[in-house]
Design an enzyme around this catalytic site. Structure first.
Site, PDB file in Angstrom:
ATOM      1  N   ASP A  14      11.402 -43.145  -0.665  1.00  0.00           N
ATOM      2  CA  ASP A  14      10.374 -42.689   0.272  1.00  0.00           C
ATOM      3  C   ASP A  14      10.463 -43.396   1.617  1.00  0.00           C
ATOM      4  OD1 ASP A  14       9.348 -40.877  -1.519  1.00  0.00           O
ATOM      5  OD2 ASP A  14       7.832 -42.253  -2.303  1.00  0.00           O
ATOM      6  N   ARG A  95      -0.548 -56.405  -0.633  1.00  0.00           N
ATOM      7  CA  ARG A  95      -0.713 -55.550   0.558  1.00  0.00           C
ATOM      8  C   ARG A  95      -1.248 -56.328   1.757  1.00  0.00           C
ATOM      9  NH1 ARG A  95       2.185 -53.607  -2.768  1.00  0.00           N
ATOM     10  NH2 ARG A  95       2.462 -51.382  -3.125  1.00  0.00           N
ATOM     11  N   ASP A 124      -3.416 -48.400  -2.230  1.00  0.00           N
ATOM     12  CA  ASP A 124      -2.598 -49.152  -1.281  1.00  0.00           C
ATOM     13  C   ASP A 124      -2.766 -48.657   0.157  1.00  0.00           C
ATOM     14  OD1 ASP A 124      -1.613 -50.888  -3.223  1.00  0.00           O
ATOM     15  OD2 ASP A 124       0.029 -49.540  -3.753  1.00  0.00           O
ATOM     16  N   SER A 175       6.669 -45.043 -11.422  1.00  0.00           N
ATOM     17  CA  SER A 175       6.429 -45.595 -10.099  1.00  0.00           C
ATOM     18  C   SER A 175       6.131 -47.074 -10.278  1.00  0.00           C
ATOM     19  CB  SER A 175       5.254 -44.860  -9.446  1.00  0.00           C
ATOM     20  OG  SER A 175       4.803 -45.614  -8.353  1.00  0.00           O
TER      21      SER A 175
END
Ligand code: ARG
Length: 400
Positions: A14, A95, A124, A175
C-alpha cells in the site's frame, strides 16, 4: 496545492504504491519515512531503497526503538496499560511516535502535508491525524487508501503496471503490524470470530500447548520501569527484546480479542506480546507490594482511562499528560524484583521483593511474632458498620 508530502512508509504494497499514486494525483513530491520501532523483519536499508525505486525524492529511516521503549512503552508499563483489560496497545503506542517523526521530517524537508496508508475503518487513521493536528496544525493530511480510491486491487494493478518492486505473492494472508511491544494480526480467516486462529498467524510466540521445561526469569524495576533481567542491568529496549524471545518460547502473550474500535466496529484481533504480558504482570504484582492501598485503588481507574485515551488516538492530549503526572508520582518506590515462571503460555509470578515493601510480616502472620492487636478489630467494625446498621434499623421500622 500540495507540493511536498512526507509519507509514513512501511515498505509494503500500500505505501509503496502510495508514493506514485500521490504523485499522479496531486503532482506532489513524496519523501518516504520509515520509523524503526523494533519491528524486526525486513532490513530497513532495503525498505529505504525500495521507496526510492518507487519514486520517492527522499527516503529516510529513523532509528527510534530506544525512544519508543523509553518514552512510549515505559509509561504504558507504569500505567498497566491494557485496553479492554487485555490489549497492551501495540499499534496505539507506535502511531504517536511515528507522527512525531513525520512532523519533524515535514519541517526539515519543507513539506506541507503528511500522508498515511490507513483505511477509513480503523483506529490508526485517527491516531495519525489527531496527532498531526496536535503537533503541527498547519500540515495537511493525505490518506489515499481511504480518500482517493486506492483499493487493494487497484494498488496491485498500479504496482504491476509500473513494475514496482513488490512481490504480491509473498504477502501474508493477514494484515500485520508489529513492533518491540508486540504483533497484531487481522483479516482473512480471523474475521470469523468462531474460527480458531491457524498456527501460521503466530510469529513472536511458540505453540503454548507443546510441553517444555519451564523457564524462570527475574525482572527488576526502578520506580515502575523495568531495569534488569536476571540481575543484569539492561536498557528497556534490549530487555523487552530479550523477554520477547524468552517468554515467546513458552507461548506467553497470545491474545484473541473481539475489540471495540473507536470508529464503532467490533473487530476480531489476534495479538502476540510475550514481553508485554510478562512485564505488565510483573509490574502490577510489584505495585500490589509497594503501593499504599488508596493510591493503588485510585490508580486502577487512572490506568484504565490512560489505556482508553491512548487507544482512542489522544496521546497528544492534556488528559494523557495530566494522568501521566499522577502515574509518575505514584510510581516512585515501585522498585524491586519479581520472579516469574514461564510455562504453557503463562507468565506466573512466583515471588516478589522490594526495599520499599509495605508487606509487614509481623502484621500478616498467624504464627508467633504477631503484632496485630486483634482486639482493635471489634471497635473498628462497630464504627465501620455504623451507617449500615442505622440504615437497616430504619428499614426494619418502616417496613417491618
Ligand atoms: N486493533 C489494534 C489497534 O487499533 C491493532 C491495529 C493494527 N493496525 C494495522 N494497521 N494493522 O491498536
Amino acid at each position: 496545492m500540495t507540493e511536498r508530502v512526507v509519507l509514513a512508509y512501511s515498505g509494503g504494497l500500500d505505501t509503496s504504491v502510495a508514493i506514485g499514486w500521490i504523485g499522479a494525483e496531486t503532482g506532489a513530491e513524496v519523501v518516504a519515512l520509515a520509523v524503526d520501532v523494533g519491528q524486526g523483519g525486513e532490513d530497513l536499508e532495503a525498505i529505504r531503497q525500495r521507496a526510492l525505486t518507487c519514486g520517492a525524492v527522499e527516503s529516510i529511516v529513523v532509528d527510534a526503538s530506544t525512544e519508543f521503549a523509553e518514552s512510549f512503552v515505559a509509561p504504558a508499563i507504569r500505567s498497566n496499560a491494557l485496553y479492554m483489560d487485555r490489549y497492551p496497545l501495540i499499534s496505539s503506542l507506535s502511531r504517536p511516535i511515528i507522527v512525531k517523526h513525520l512532523v519533524a521530517a515535514a519541517r526539515e524537508h519543507g513539506a506541507d502535508a503528511i500522508a498515511h496508508g490507513c483505511t477509513g475503518k480503523g483506529n490508526d487513521q485517527v491516531r495519525f491525524e489527531v496527532g498531526v493536528s496536535a503537533l503541527a496544525p498547519g500540515l495537511k493530511v493525505l490518506a489515499p487508501v481511504r480518500d482517493s480510491g486506492m483499493t487493494r486491487d487497484k494498488a496491485i494493478a498500479f504496482a504491476e503496471e509500473r513494475g514496482l518492486p513488490i512481490d504480491v505473492s509473498k504477502r501474508s494472508p493477514y494484515s500485520i503490524d508489529q513492533n518491540l511491544w508486540g504483533r497484531t494480526a487481522e483479516c482473512g480467516i480471523l474475521e470469523d470470530p468462531w474460527a480458531q486462529p491457524p498456527e501460521d498467524v503466530f510469529v513472536y510466540s511458540a505453540d503454548p500447548t507443546v510441553t517444555r521445561t519451564p523457564d524462570e526469569v527475574t525482572i527488576s524495576f526502578t520506580d515502575g520501569v523495568p531495569t534488569g533481567l536476571d540481575g543484569r542491568a539492561l536498557p528497556l529496549a534490549a530487555l523487552v527484546a530479550e523477554l520477547n524471545t524468552r517468554a515467546g518460547a513458552h507461548g506467553v502473550g497470545r491474545i484473541d480479542l473481539v475489540e471495540d474500535r473507536l470508529v464503532g466496529i467490533k473487530s476480531r484481533e489476534i495479538y502476540e506480546c510475550p514481553a508485554a504480558i510478562t512485564l505488565l504482570t510483573a509490574h502490577r504484582d510489584l505495585e500490589d507490594l509497594t503501593l499504599e492501598r488508596d493510591v493503588a485503588r485510585f490508580k486502577r481507574g487512572v490506568d484504565q482511562r490512560w489505556g482508553e485515551i491512548v487507544y482512542d488516538g489522544l496521546w497528544y492530549s492534556p488528559l494523557r499528560a495530566a494522568l501521566d503526572a499522577f502515574v509518575d508520582a505514584a510510581s516512585v518506590g515501585v522498585t524491586g524484583d519479581v520472579r516469574l515462571r514461564l510455562a504453557g503460555g503463562v507468565a506466573q509470578v512466583v515471588g516478589r521483593r522490594s526495599p520499599g515493601s509495605l508487606y509487614d510480616h509481623a502484621l500478616a502472620t498467624y504464627d508467633a511474632g504477631d503484632q496485630f492487636d486483634q482486639g482493635d478489630a471489634r471497635g473498628f467494625i462497630e464504627l465501620w458498620g455504623l451507617p449500615t446498621k442505622v440504615w437497616a434499623a430504619r428499614e426494619q421500622r418502616l417496613n417491618p
